[in-house]
Design a protein around this motif. Structure first.
Motif, short mmCIF file in Angstrom:
data_model
loop_
_atom_site.label_atom_id
_atom_site.label_comp_id
_atom_site.label_asym_id
_atom_site.label_seq_id
_atom_site.Cartn_x
_atom_site.Cartn_y
_atom_site.Cartn_z
N THR A 66 0.41 -2.43 2.39
CA THR A 66 -0.88 -1.91 1.24
C THR A 66 -0.41 -1.72 -0.05
O THR A 66 -1.07 -1.92 -1.08
CB THR A 66 -1.15 -0.67 1.99
OG1 THR A 66 -1.50 -0.80 3.40
CG2 THR A 66 -2.29 0.00 1.42
N ALA A 67 0.83 -0.95 -0.23
CA ALA A 67 1.43 -0.56 -1.64
C ALA A 67 1.50 -2.02 -2.43
O ALA A 67 1.11 -1.96 -3.67
CB ALA A 67 2.56 0.25 -1.79
N THR A 121 -2.07 -3.35 -3.35
CA THR A 121 -2.57 -2.61 -4.33
C THR A 121 -2.04 -2.48 -5.65
O THR A 121 -2.58 -2.75 -6.91
CB THR A 121 -2.63 -1.02 -3.93
OG1 THR A 121 -3.32 -0.91 -2.64
CG2 THR A 121 -3.49 -0.20 -5.04
N ALA A 122 -0.64 -2.63 -5.67
CA ALA A 122 0.19 -3.03 -7.05
C ALA A 122 -0.36 -4.48 -7.79
O ALA A 122 -0.57 -4.46 -8.86
CB ALA A 122 1.48 -2.66 -6.83
N HIS A 167 2.86 0.25 5.16
CA HIS A 167 2.85 1.11 3.96
C HIS A 167 3.17 0.09 2.75
O HIS A 167 2.61 0.12 1.51
CB HIS A 167 3.28 2.51 4.12
CG HIS A 167 2.86 3.37 4.99
ND1 HIS A 167 1.60 3.76 5.28
CD2 HIS A 167 3.60 3.61 6.22
CE1 HIS A 167 1.55 4.35 6.62
NE2 HIS A 167 2.64 4.47 6.91
#
Length: 304
Positions: free
Chosen positions: A52-53, A56-57, A49
């Protein structure tokens, strides 16, 4: 009843123990020590997680200072394709020998950009996040994997634009378009593996980041991004070793597969022999090899 007390032998003085023995006695472990490979993979999975974060950030912040914002995710490869069309399609008259040259060119540019950007991001995976590496304990492979995932997310935007371009030039959706999914999945594994290998090299030798753009430019020109490898092989007498190298070039293999999936005029006859085996082989070789190569130096990142 009489109580009995057990007397423990006195602990040896601290100065009589080595630092290693003293640390082991109090349950201390080496900071940043490389865990076994299976444990390392489990640690990465538990932080999926975060990866993924992180990706994306980074993708959201990439063009945050530009007025057009995320539009540049599509504009950059499209502008590159426009320049290549003018140079190769018009000035060098390559378009005359390649059917559906615009879909052919744009597909090649988009697919090439994904791998090139993944490798470039890998050169900055450690040095560009050195504060994070030194401050927190986590599997360092999360950084190059996260950056490669960022490029994959950007590719998804590009593929949407590519679909629109293909439709504008008469290439309408059909079942063969689904073949692009496994082709891109294998390319993603391949690109991530190279990004991890480059991340280790650049962490130890920062000059790698300066050399990478020249190597990538050379690689692009021999990958059939702007010209057709089958057409060149028919028109020129080249040594067998050169022919084999051009056909087995991993990026060219993934570009060929996506073109075959999306462009009706790009037929099976234009694919190299055993193309899916090649695509799988390159993905396994570099995906697994790059991961293990990066893991081997886990305790060295952020030191010195």
């Amino acid at each position: 009843m009489s109580s009995q007390t057990t007397t423990l032998p006195p602990a040896p003085p601290a100065d009589a123990l080595s630092l290693g023995e003293l640390a082991a006695r109090h349950g201390l472990t080496v900071s940043g020590a490389r865990p076994p490979l299976g444990t390392y993979i489990a640690q990465l999975w538990s932080r999926r997680h975060f990866i993924t974060a992180f990706a994306t950030a980074r993708l959201t912040a990439q063009y945050s200072q530009a007025k057009l914002g995320q539009v540049w995710q599509l504009m950059t490869p499209l502008l590159n394709a426009t320049v290549y069309f003018f140079i190769f399609g018009i000035l060098m008259d390559t378009a005359k020998h390649v059917p559906d040259f615009v879909p052919f060119l744009v597909t090649g540019v988009f697919i090439w950009t994904f791998t090139a950007n993944s490798i470039t991001a890998g050169t900055r995976a450690i040095s560009g996040n050195i504060g994070l590496v030194r401050a927190l304990h986590f599997p360092r492979a999360a950084l190059p994997i996260g950056l490669a995932l960022q490029q994959l997310q950007q590719l998804m935007f590009s593929m949407g634009a590519l679909a629109v371009i293909l439709v504008c030039f008469g290439e309408f959706p059909r079942p063969s378009w689904l073949l692009a999914v496994p082709a891109l999945a294998l390319q993603a594994v391949f690109s991530t593996g190279i990004a991890m290998a480059v991340a280790r090299l650049a962490a130890r030798t920062p000059d790698i980041a300066q050399l990478t753009p020249f190597l990538l430019r050379t690689w692009m020109y021999v990958s059939g991004v702007m010209w057709s490898i089958p057409v060149v092989l028919k028109r020129m007498e080249l040594p067998e070793a050169v022919v084999l190298a051009l056909q087995c070039n991993p990026v060219a293999v993934y570009i060929d597969l996506v073109r075959f999936a999306l462009i009706d005029s790009y037929t099976k006859a234009q694919l190299p022999p055993h193309v899916w085996a090649l695509a799988l082989g390159w993905a396994v070789l570099f995906g697994v090899g790059g991961f293990v190569y990066f893991w081997k130096a886990e305790e060295q990142y952020g030191r010195g």
